[in-house]
Design a protein around this motif. Structure first.
Motif, PDB file in Angstrom:
ATOM      1  N   PHE B 163       0.825  -1.205   0.000  1.00 36.85           N
ATOM      2  CA  PHE B 163       0.000   0.000   0.000  1.00 36.85           C
ATOM      3  C   PHE B 163       0.866   1.265   0.000  1.00 36.85           C
ATOM      4  CE2 PHE B 163      -3.566  -2.709   1.825  1.00 36.85           C
ATOM      5  CZ  PHE B 163      -4.232  -2.748   0.614  1.00 36.85           C
ATOM      6  N   ALA B 164       2.004   1.173   0.680  1.00 33.72           N
ATOM      7  CA  ALA B 164       2.922   2.314   0.663  1.00 33.72           C
ATOM      8  C   ALA B 164       3.393   2.577  -0.769  1.00 33.72           C
ATOM      9  CB  ALA B 164       4.107   2.040   1.576  1.00 33.72           C
ATOM     10  N   ALA B 165       3.689   1.513  -1.477  1.00 32.91           N
ATOM     11  CA  ALA B 165       4.104   1.650  -2.874  1.00 32.91           C
ATOM     12  C   ALA B 165       2.995   2.267  -3.704  1.00 32.91           C
ATOM     13  CB  ALA B 165       4.500   0.287  -3.444  1.00 32.91           C
ATOM     14  N   LEU B 166       1.753   1.848  -3.407  1.00 30.93           N
ATOM     15  CA  LEU B 166       0.609   2.388  -4.127  1.00 30.93           C
ATOM     16  C   LEU B 166       0.469   3.897  -3.852  1.00 30.93           C
ATOM     17  CD1 LEU B 166      -1.880   1.600  -5.894  1.00 30.93           C
ATOM     18  CD2 LEU B 166      -3.170   1.483  -3.778  1.00 30.93           C
ATOM     19  N   PHE B 167       0.663   4.262  -2.565  1.00 33.16           N
ATOM     20  CA  PHE B 167       0.561   5.657  -2.178  1.00 33.16           C
ATOM     21  C   PHE B 167       1.614   6.492  -2.892  1.00 33.16           C
ATOM     22  CE2 PHE B 167       1.617   9.146   0.798  1.00 33.16           C
ATOM     23  CZ  PHE B 167       0.393   9.788   0.770  1.00 33.16           C
ATOM     24  N   VAL B 179      -6.670   4.263  -9.934  1.00 30.60           N
ATOM     25  CA  VAL B 179      -5.441   4.829  -9.380  1.00 30.60           C
ATOM     26  C   VAL B 179      -4.239   4.113  -9.982  1.00 30.60           C
ATOM     27  CG1 VAL B 179      -6.542   5.548  -7.237  1.00 30.60           C
ATOM     28  CG2 VAL B 179      -5.448   3.320  -7.375  1.00 30.60           C
ATOM     29  N   THR B 180      -3.152   4.841 -10.147  1.00 33.92           N
ATOM     30  CA  THR B 180      -1.971   4.257 -10.784  1.00 33.92           C
ATOM     31  C   THR B 180      -1.289   3.291  -9.815  1.00 33.92           C
ATOM     32  OG1 THR B 180      -1.463   6.590 -10.739  1.00 33.92           O
ATOM     33  CG2 THR B 180      -0.626   5.309 -12.619  1.00 33.92           C
ATOM     34  N   ALA B 181      -0.948   2.109 -10.348  1.00 30.51           N
ATOM     35  CA  ALA B 181      -0.285   1.117  -9.507  1.00 30.51           C
ATOM     36  C   ALA B 181       0.957   0.603 -10.215  1.00 30.51           C
ATOM     37  CB  ALA B 181      -1.234  -0.038  -9.214  1.00 30.51           C
ATOM     38  N   THR B 182       1.951   0.201  -9.407  1.00 29.24           N
ATOM     39  CA  THR B 182       3.169  -0.372  -9.973  1.00 29.24           C
ATOM     40  C   THR B 182       3.126  -1.881  -9.811  1.00 29.24           C
ATOM     41  OG1 THR B 182       4.194  -0.107  -7.839  1.00 29.24           O
ATOM     42  CG2 THR B 182       4.590   1.632  -9.455  1.00 29.24           C
ATOM     43  N   PRO B 183       3.897  -2.606 -10.615  1.00 29.23           N
ATOM     44  CA  PRO B 183       3.966  -4.059 -10.435  1.00 29.23           C
ATOM     45  C   PRO B 183       4.418  -4.432  -9.028  1.00 29.23           C
ATOM     46  CG  PRO B 183       4.967  -3.431 -12.513  1.00 29.23           C
ATOM     47  CD  PRO B 183       4.633  -2.161 -11.808  1.00 29.23           C
ATOM     48  N   PHE B 184       5.281  -3.571  -8.417  1.00 23.43           N
ATOM     49  CA  PHE B 184       5.766  -3.871  -7.068  1.00 23.43           C
ATOM     50  C   PHE B 184       4.604  -3.942  -6.083  1.00 23.43           C
ATOM     51  CE2 PHE B 184       7.402  -2.482  -2.913  1.00 23.43           C
ATOM     52  CZ  PHE B 184       8.291  -3.525  -2.696  1.00 23.43           C
ATOM     53  N   PHE B 185       3.667  -2.992  -6.222  1.00 23.46           N
ATOM     54  CA  PHE B 185       2.468  -3.018  -5.375  1.00 23.46           C
ATOM     55  C   PHE B 185       1.745  -4.342  -5.524  1.00 23.46           C
ATOM     56  CE2 PHE B 185      -2.142  -2.609  -6.204  1.00 23.46           C
ATOM     57  CZ  PHE B 185      -2.590  -2.540  -4.901  1.00 23.46           C
ATOM     58  N   LEU B 186       1.550  -4.749  -6.788  1.00 23.88           N
ATOM     59  CA  LEU B 186       0.788  -5.972  -7.051  1.00 23.88           C
ATOM     60  C   LEU B 186       1.478  -7.185  -6.433  1.00 23.88           C
ATOM     61  CD1 LEU B 186      -1.746  -6.870  -8.420  1.00 23.88           C
ATOM     62  CD2 LEU B 186      -0.459  -7.253 -10.513  1.00 23.88           C
ATOM     63  N   ALA B 240      -4.644  -2.842 -10.391  1.00 25.08           N
ATOM     64  CA  ALA B 240      -3.435  -2.959 -11.204  1.00 25.08           C
ATOM     65  C   ALA B 240      -3.722  -3.432 -12.618  1.00 25.08           C
ATOM     66  CB  ALA B 240      -2.448  -3.915 -10.528  1.00 25.08           C
ATOM     67  N   GLY B 241      -4.888  -3.999 -12.844  1.00 23.37           N
ATOM     68  CA  GLY B 241      -5.209  -4.481 -14.183  1.00 23.37           C
ATOM     69  C   GLY B 241      -4.602  -5.857 -14.444  1.00 23.37           C
ATOM     70  N   TYR B 242      -5.104  -6.517 -15.502  1.00 21.42           N
ATOM     71  CA  TYR B 242      -4.641  -7.858 -15.830  1.00 21.42           C
ATOM     72  C   TYR B 242      -3.236  -7.819 -16.412  1.00 21.42           C
ATOM     73  CZ  TYR B 242      -9.476  -9.389 -15.385  1.00 21.42           C
ATOM     74  OH  TYR B 242     -10.713  -9.689 -14.922  1.00 21.42           O
ATOM     75  N   SER B 243      -2.428  -8.760 -15.994  1.00 20.28           N
ATOM     76  CA  SER B 243      -1.122  -8.893 -16.647  1.00 20.28           C
ATOM     77  C   SER B 243      -0.747 -10.366 -16.742  1.00 20.28           C
ATOM     78  CB  SER B 243      -0.060  -8.107 -15.877  1.00 20.28           C
ATOM     79  OG  SER B 243      -0.127  -8.434 -14.518  1.00 20.28           O
ATOM     80  N   ASP B 244      -0.044 -10.674 -17.795  1.00 23.14           N
ATOM     81  CA  ASP B 244       0.300 -12.046 -18.121  1.00 23.14           C
ATOM     82  C   ASP B 244       1.170 -12.702 -17.057  1.00 23.14           C
ATOM     83  OD1 ASP B 244      -0.385 -13.801 -19.986  1.00 23.14           O
ATOM     84  OD2 ASP B 244       1.388 -13.488 -21.254  1.00 23.14           O
ATOM     85  N   TRP B 245       2.270 -11.996 -16.707  1.00 19.03           N
ATOM     86  CA  TRP B 245       3.235 -12.591 -15.772  1.00 19.03           C
ATOM     87  C   TRP B 245       2.609 -12.855 -14.414  1.00 19.03           C
ATOM     88  CZ3 TRP B 245       3.904  -9.668 -11.442  1.00 19.03           C
ATOM     89  CH2 TRP B 245       3.566  -8.302 -11.532  1.00 19.03           C
TER      90      TRP B 245
END
Lengths: 417, 625, 160
Positions: B163-167, B179-186, B240-245
């Motif tokens: 959540f900190a990463a998301l913030f 809201v914008t999210a990074t793969p690290f958050f996911l 974060a949306g769908y991602s393959d990996w």
């Protein structure tokens, strides 16, 4: 009253005797734990054998018997297990107890022989022979060479059909349907052979004291050995192909393994002992069996026991053929069969008689008073066979059970008497 | 909206009045009804409270949208049954239990209602602590409770980092799509939620905690708690949306976990550890479905989107069936366990005759649901996941195809093994021979009612599952074919790939079997009843086939995986298995001990000067950061 | 590789003997005309009857051609073959086995002539005193498997 306890190996010197308090033995093993073990075994011989009990989470008693499709005889195996693995085996043959030893007391000699034959129908001739030898020894009766040879023929016939039976049972457990059918055909032919030449499918009522109950025709015996040779060829043909079936061999190999030390400690004899590599056979002591090969095998597993049995089938067929020829020679050279000393039959005394039954050494000890049985004790091979089963099954799994049990050739009727 | 507030308020008042256990559980029951209504209304119209700003950029609020509404409904069904059940069941335990029970329900409701990470974490921690305190109810459960707490806090830590990463990336604490999210958050939040879902290898705490905790707590741990993990993953995915990996990674964990849980359950002998491992299996299946959904969704083409939606539907169905059936299973098993005061499956045989038909039928129904037996809801869910995995050929990439195919194999094996273990559980406990054990009686009217409620729910929701599909908004997976009228057939794809109709199944089976049976039953002569054939003698007490023996052959064949050891010490014998994942923690444990010893010797070795230096360095570092 | 079916056929093991005899007891239910499942139970015989049960399965008799089969449990059997004279400990076991038989069933008791003659005061229990239901035949002069086949064929109402 003297009682036989057990026999270590086929050597009659190792016969152990006890009267409930004292033990006599000519064996160098006297006084050791072996004797204590044997005494315990024989003390329980009316009911069964109990193994070393086990406890633990999920351990239960898988009872097999007294009425099952797998074992036709009425007796029960108690297999203690936590699933598949056999941890302890109890054998209970009390269902089969018929008190035959005590029912023989007071009987005349021929009736007593008939009772001995009723102990175990498939070892009928062995029982009868051991008993008659005990009686003849008690009354010091010399028997004629003809009778000795005829008895050997009958004994070997019994061995042949019993061994074929065991092998067909093993093949049946491995679902070798074709082989089983052919083996059963041979087996039925052998039983008919018995019937044709000895008047009974299981060789009952033929043997007598110092004679036979019905005349035997040595001309016919030549015919018998020819028919037997034909059956033996058919068996050999099947057996050689059975050994090529990996499916079948795999079930027998390494199943219920017994080493020679353990086998001797148990006191088991016969094919079971010989399959552990020990060359011991009571027939080796008998001058009539000159040149006996005495088949042995090393592995001590079910496969080794089957190999020994198959070898013994071929050897027995040869012995029968030789004996038939020798009988004919005896007749040709004009030696008449002696009638035996009939007057001695009213005497008293005690004696021990042995014979190598298909499953091992069988001993009878009898006491006679004025031509009647006053005491009789039978040391049967199946008691030791069952002991061997309980020991060798440990650690095996359920599916090995029929391959283990059938290969020992131990029968409840023989053990329970 | 009002119902959500009402539910939260009622839970808190339930904590307050816990001096009266019964009242407290009644309040929890009322709150559950309220939250159920809140969830249902959210499925139609989403709502949200006005934001409450605690700091600039820190605007927090609660509310429900369609997704959280569905999860709240599913969870509320479990709350409802469990709180009603606990009115009677709770009498066997202390007053504190009622307070912690309400507290954990409050936490879970807040987790679902949270629209920002602050509320979410508050709910998350309250829920964890509430459950931790419940596990402590029994004596000698400290170690297991602390293990639960350790895993719970590990999960919380991963979530806080995520959540900190998301913030950092979005500048807001809100957790909603857009809201914008990074793969690290996911990655971090997925890790956190997977720990909560008891996914392999984070499942080792379950055997201790589930079996030590009272059954209503165990049900909470197994059903709604893991559902929170599922909800969290779904929520994170929507951000974060769908991602393959991500799909590939999650699917691998899910499939292995499903197989591992089912395999361990198959060898389990304890009444509550078996359902515990079944939880691992079911959550593995859910995770696989979500992973498949993400993988298919990432490609974006039309047929793949259909598959993605179907896989997601499968995840929802399995999650629903698991929540309902596992609640029922723990309720029935707990009922029997407290009546007979026994731990192992072997010792609670014959529940049907010595405890009662209702708990036995509860075990039977839930067990059949986990064994994917039609027409239960579990059957529909597991049919869906397998149907979804069968469509692996639709993927373009070889990695995806292979992985999906292997996941299919593992899931199929898992379902098979689950049937094996459930037959063991049902066969020994519910339907087994009664050994004449005296059941300890306690008032159980409400316990029975809850069991009946969930039993009926599992059967009815299975039979009428096409309507459930419709309610969830997936009408495009419904159809009709041949004699099956239109909405009664569930389709696994569009154009049609595979179909099933539990409703028609019931109609046909009813017609083909039940009607002839009734006709036969009327005309049949009285049958002679004899005991089971067992060699001509009655089975004695020590001759019954035991539970360890039932699965020993499997353990022996897979002895390398089960780490099966057969020990014999004199007269006693023992077969023991060990979960491979525990080795991981043993190594970790050893490492930590060694490290703390090393640190202790170098820093806290009694030299005051060194210690002061250490404090100063830490102080400076904290100040700088 | 051996062509076992041809090997078996060329041996012509099945014999063409007439087994049926005139019996005094009536044949059992008509439903056994085509197939009869038998279950042997040893109640204390000298083991030769058991050995003959194996011989009964030999290709010479080929009992399957008459529709006679061995069942694995008494619950699947139509005829119970009681082999021998029951020992006291086997009596309850025998009664339980009879209790497990599905109706209609028949019981045939077989005792070897020798066993009866040899023991002047035999132990055990006389099977006639047990009052077993449907005890249709009590063979006391058993010699060989064809005696059993004769009884079974008679039960089936068949003449081979």
């Amino acid at each position: 009253m003297i009682r036989a306890v057990g026999i270590a190996g086929g050597d009659q010197d190792k016969l152990m005797l006890h009267d409930g308090k004292k033990v006599w033995t000519t064996s160098e093993k006297s006084g050791d734990e072996w004797i204590t073990g044997q005494l315990k075994l024989v003390a329980d011989r009316d009911t069964g054998i109990r193994g070393q009990e086990v406890f633990g989470d999920g351990v239960f008693d898988f009872r097999y018997g007294p009425v099952t499709g797998g074992i036709i005889e009425s007796g029960a195996y108690h297999l203690f297990t936590y699933g598949e693995r056999i941890l302890c085996v109890n054998v209970d043959w009390s269902y089969k107890r018929r008190n035959l030893e005590s029912s023989a007391i007071g009987l005349g000699l021929q009736d007593a022989l008939n009772v001995a034959e009723s102990v175990c129908g498939n070892f009928a001739f062995s029982h009868s022979l051991a008993m008659s030898r005990a009686i003849e020894s008690a009354l010091s009766i010399e028997i004629s060479p003809q009778l000795r040879k005829v008895r050997i023929i009958a004994l070997e016939l019994e061995r042949v059909y019993n061994h074929i039976y065991v092998i067909s049972q093993l093949a049946s457990a491995a679902a070798q349907k074709v082989m089983v059918s052919h083996l059963q055909a041979i087996y039925e032919d052998l039983l008919r052979l018995n019937n044709d030449f000895f008047g009974s499918r299981f060789l009952r009522g033929f043997n007598g004291i110092s004679g036979t109950t019905r005349p035997f025709n040595d001309e016919a015996l030549i015919h018998l050995s020819r028919r037997l040779g034909n059956l033996s060829d058919r068996f050999e043909y099947l057996y050689e192909r059975a050994l090529e079936s990996e499916n079948f061999m795999d079930r027998l190999h390494d199943t219920a393994t017994l080493d020679s030390d353990k086998a001797e400690k148990i006191g088991v004899t016969g094919p079971t002992l010989r399959a552990t590599g020990v060359r011991e056979d009571f027939r080796l002591q008998d001058p009539d069996y000159e040149g006996l090969r005495c088949a042995t095998s090393q592995m001590g597993d079910s496969l080794a026991r089957m190999e020994v049995r198959a070898e013994e089938v071929f050897e027995s067929v040869e012995i029968i053929s030789d004996m038939s020829g020798e009988l004919k020679e005896l007749r040709d050279s004009g030696i008449a069969p002696g009638a035996g000393n009939k007057s001695a039959l009213d005497g008293s005394g005690s004696g021990i008689g042995y014979c190598e039954s298909p499953s091992g050494l069988l001993a009878y000890i009898v006491e006679l008073q004025r031509g009647k049985i006053s005491s009789v004790y039978a040391a049967t091979p199946s008691i030791f066979g069952f002991k061997a089963i309980t020991e060798s099954l440990l650690g095996n799994i359920f599916t090995d059970f029929p391959f283990a049990v059938e290969s020992f050739g131990a029968y409840f009727a023989d053990a329970a008497r | 909206m009002i119902f959500l507030y009402l539910a939260l308020a009622l839970y808190l008042s339930g904590v307050a009045v816990s001096s009266n256990k019964e009242l407290s559980y009644w309040i929890a029951f009322a709150a559950s009804i309220s939250s159920l209504i809140a969830g249902m209304s959210a499925m139609i119209n989403s709502f949200s409270s006005p934001g409450f700003s605690i700091m600039p950029g820190f605007s927090i609020s609660v509310g429900l949208d369609a997704t959280s509404g569905v999860f709240l409904v599913v969870a509320s069904i479990s709350y409802l049954a469990l709180s009603f059940y606990s009115v009677d069941f709770g009498k066997l335990f202390s007053r504190k239990m009622a307070a912690w029970f309400n507290l954990s329900l409050f936490g879970m409701t807040l987790v679902i209602a949270a629209q920002d990470s602050v509320n979410f974490m508050i709910g998350w921690e309250v829920m964890t602590i509430g459950l931790f305190l419940q596990i402590l109810e029994r004596k000698d459960s400290y170690e297991d409770a602390f293990r639960f707490l350790a895993f719970g806090e590990a999960s919380a830590m991963a979530l806080i980092i995520g959540f900190a990463a998301l913030f950092l990336s979005s500048g807001t604490v809100l957790i909603k799509a857009g809201v914008t999210a990074t793969p690290f958050f996911l990655v971090m939040v997925t890790l956190g939620f997977m720990i909560k879902m008891d996914i392999f290898p984070f499942h080792t705490w379950i055997t201790g905690a589930y079996s030590k905790a009272p059954s209503n707590t165990a049900a909470l741990l197994s059903a709604p708690l893991t559902l929170m993990g599922v909800y969290g993953i779904v929520r994170a995915l929507s951000i974060a949306g769908y991602s393959d990996w991500w799909g590939i990674g999650v699917m691998a964990f899910g499939a292995v976990s499903a197989f591992w849980g089912a395999m361990q359950a198959a060898a389990e002998r304890s009444l509550k550890k078996l359902p515990a491992y079944s939880t691992v299996e079911n959550n593995g299946i859910i995770l696989t479905a979500i992973g498949l959904s993400a993988m298919a969704g990432a490609s974006g083409s039309q047929p793949m989107m259909v598959l993605s939606r179907f896989a997601f539907l499968a995840a929802l169905f399995v999650a629903f069936s698991h929540t309902a059936a596992k609640s029922l299973l723990f309720m029935s098993v707990g009922h029997a366990k407290e009546s007979l005061q026994e731990e192992s499956i072997d010792n609670v045989r014959g529940i049907w005759s010595n405890v009662g038909g209702i708990p036995a039928f509860g075990i039977l129904t839930s067990g059949l649901s986990f064994s994917a037996f039609p027409p239960t809801i579990g059957f529909v869910g597991e049919w869906m996941i397998l149907e979804a995995l069968f469509q692996s050929y639709k993927f373009q990439g070889n990695a995806q195809r292979l992985l999906t195919a292997f996941a299919g194999i593992l899931i199929a094996l898992a379902i098979g093994l689950a049937a094996f273990s459930m037959i063991k559980l049902i066969g020994y406990t519910a339907l087994g021979p009664d050994h004449g054990k005296k059941a300890h009686r306690f008032p159980s009217l409400k316990i029975r009612s809850s069991e009946v409620f969930l039993t009926a729910l599992i059967l009815l929701s299975g039979i009428f599952s096409p309507f459930l599909v419709k309610i969830l908004g997936y009408s495009n997976f419904l159809g009709g074919l041949l004699a099956v009228p239109d909405p009664l057939l569930i389709l696994s794809s569009n154009p049609i790939f595979g179909v099933v109709s539990p409703t028609m199944f019931v109609v046909v089976v009813g017609f083909l079997f039940i009607v002839p049976y009734l006709i036969y039953h009327r005309s049949a002569k009285k049958a002679r009843r004899v005991q089971a054939w067992n060699g001509g003698q009655t089975l004695t007490e020590d001759e019954y086939f035991t539970v360890p023996a039932y699965s020993f052959i499997l353990e022996y064949i897979l002895r390398k995986v089960y780490r099966t050891k057969e020990k014999r010490m004199g007269y006693t014998v023992e077969v023991s298995n060990k979960d491979l994942a525990e080795y991981l923690y043993e190594v970790l444990d050893k490492f930590v001990r060694r490290l703390s010893y090393l640190v202790g010797r170098t820093i806290m070795n009694g030299k005051i000067s060194l210690y002061i230096l250490y404090i100063i360095i830490v102080f400076v570092l904290a100040f700088l950061l | 590789m051996k062509w076992w079916p041809f090997y078996g056929l060329t041996r012509r093991l099945t014999e063409r003997t007439r087994y049926a005899k005139d019996m005094t007891f009536p044949s059992a239910s008509r439903i056994f005309r085509k197939s009869l499942h038998i279950y042997p139970i040893d109640v204390g015989n000298a083991n030769d009857l058991n050995f003959d049960m194996r011989a009964l399965q030999a290709p010479q008799y080929n009992i399957h051609r008459f529709g006679i089969f061995f069942a694995d449990v008494p619950r699947h059997a139509d005829v119970l073959l009681v082999l021998g004279r029951p020992t006291e400990k086997m009596v309850p076991v025998l009664l339980e086995t009879v209790n497990q038989m599905p109706g209609p069933y028949s019981i045939v008791s077989i005792e070897s002539e020798r066993d009866r003659r040899d023991i002047e005061s035999p132990g055990g229990v006389d099977i006639d005193n047990l009052q077993l239901p449907n005890l249709v035949a009590h063979i006391t002069d058993y010699h060989e498997p064809r005696d059993i086949i004769a009884v079974l064929l008679n039960l089936m109402g068949k003449v081979n």
